[in-house]
Motif scaffolding. Sequence first.
Motif, PDB file in Angstrom:
ATOM      1  N   TYR A   3     -10.472  -1.795  -5.444  1.00 22.73           N
ATOM      2  CA  TYR A   3      -9.469  -0.759  -5.034  1.00 22.73           C
ATOM      3  C   TYR A   3     -10.083   0.401  -5.312  1.00 22.73           C
ATOM      4  CZ  TYR A   3      -6.540  -3.978  -2.631  1.00 22.73           C
ATOM      5  OH  TYR A   3      -5.830  -5.054  -1.691  1.00 22.73           O
ATOM      6  N   ILE A   4      -9.553   1.588  -4.643  1.00 21.03           N
ATOM      7  CA  ILE A   4     -10.196   2.856  -4.841  1.00 21.03           C
ATOM      8  C   ILE A   4      -8.963   3.801  -5.062  1.00 21.03           C
ATOM      9  CG2 ILE A   4     -11.553   4.559  -4.411  1.00 21.03           C
ATOM     10  CD1 ILE A   4     -13.151   2.308  -5.054  1.00 21.03           C
ATOM     11  N   ILE A  55      -3.608   4.634  -3.421  1.00 18.38           N
ATOM     12  CA  ILE A  55      -4.800   3.538  -3.611  1.00 18.38           C
ATOM     13  C   ILE A  55      -5.100   2.604  -2.201  1.00 18.38           C
ATOM     14  CG2 ILE A  55      -5.126   1.355  -4.883  1.00 18.38           C
ATOM     15  CD1 ILE A  55      -3.076   2.429  -6.993  1.00 18.38           C
ATOM     16  N   PHE A  56      -6.162   2.601  -2.146  1.00 22.61           N
ATOM     17  CA  PHE A  56      -6.693   1.981  -0.739  1.00 22.61           C
ATOM     18  C   PHE A  56      -7.969   0.672  -1.207  1.00 22.61           C
ATOM     19  CE2 PHE A  56      -5.248   5.892   0.544  1.00 22.61           C
ATOM     20  CZ  PHE A  56      -4.575   5.445   1.520  1.00 22.61           C
ATOM     21  N   PRO A  57      -8.189  -0.405  -0.525  1.00 17.73           N
ATOM     22  CA  PRO A  57      -9.130  -1.207  -0.676  1.00 17.73           C
ATOM     23  C   PRO A  57     -10.365  -0.277  -0.298  1.00 17.73           C
ATOM     24  CG  PRO A  57      -8.051  -2.011   1.239  1.00 17.73           C
ATOM     25  CD  PRO A  57      -7.291  -0.875   0.603  1.00 17.73           C
ATOM     26  N   ASP A  61     -11.634   3.400   5.077  1.00 19.42           N
ATOM     27  CA  ASP A  61     -12.305   4.429   5.229  1.00 19.42           C
ATOM     28  C   ASP A  61     -11.724   5.701   4.611  1.00 19.42           C
ATOM     29  OD1 ASP A  61     -14.298   3.250   7.315  1.00 19.42           O
ATOM     30  OD2 ASP A  61     -13.002   3.982   9.055  1.00 19.42           O
ATOM     31  N   ARG A  62     -10.500   5.753   4.257  1.00 21.04           N
ATOM     32  CA  ARG A  62      -9.760   6.680   3.458  1.00 21.04           C
ATOM     33  C   ARG A  62     -10.325   6.345   1.935  1.00 21.04           C
ATOM     34  NH1 ARG A  62      -4.095   4.900   5.181  1.00 21.04           N
ATOM     35  NH2 ARG A  62      -4.935   2.874   4.904  1.00 21.04           N
ATOM     36  N   ALA A  67     -15.051   6.397  -3.820  1.00 16.19           N
ATOM     37  CA  ALA A  67     -15.564   5.291  -4.413  1.00 16.19           C
ATOM     38  C   ALA A  67     -16.500   5.665  -5.501  1.00 16.19           C
ATOM     39  CB  ALA A  67     -16.216   4.544  -3.423  1.00 16.19           C
ATOM     40  N   GLU A  68     -17.525   6.576  -5.120  1.00 18.10           N
ATOM     41  CA  GLU A  68     -18.231   6.788  -6.353  1.00 18.10           C
ATOM     42  C   GLU A  68     -17.556   7.438  -7.587  1.00 18.10           C
ATOM     43  OE1 GLU A  68     -21.347   7.038  -8.732  1.00 18.10           O
ATOM     44  OE2 GLU A  68     -21.151   5.801  -7.209  1.00 18.10           O
TER      45      GLU A  68
END
Length: 110
Positions: A3-4, A55-57, A61-62, A67-68
Amino acid sequence: MSYIVTENCIRCKYMDCVEVCPVDCFYVGENMLVINPDECIDCGVCEPECPAEAIFPDSDDRATAWAERNRSFSASWPNISRKGTAPADADEWKDKPGKEALFSPEPGTP
């Protein structure tokens, strides 16, 4: 998969997600949290706890653009395992779009 945390967290930083994380994979910055994707076990319990819907997996796309940032800042910010106090003006920032420019790379206080 992991998750991000995305820009919706900026200036909100409610930290409800921290309380439910079974592996303590959240890290605290000055004005947002991030998740260490290598520590996240993809359980998903944090996602519905976030009042800011930040918070999204990582497959969403969001999450792609964040992520980085989650990976790199989780390596230098302090780990947080208990919910702290959200900023006094968190509710005012909760639904505001376009907060990426307000991102601070400075570490927070656990």
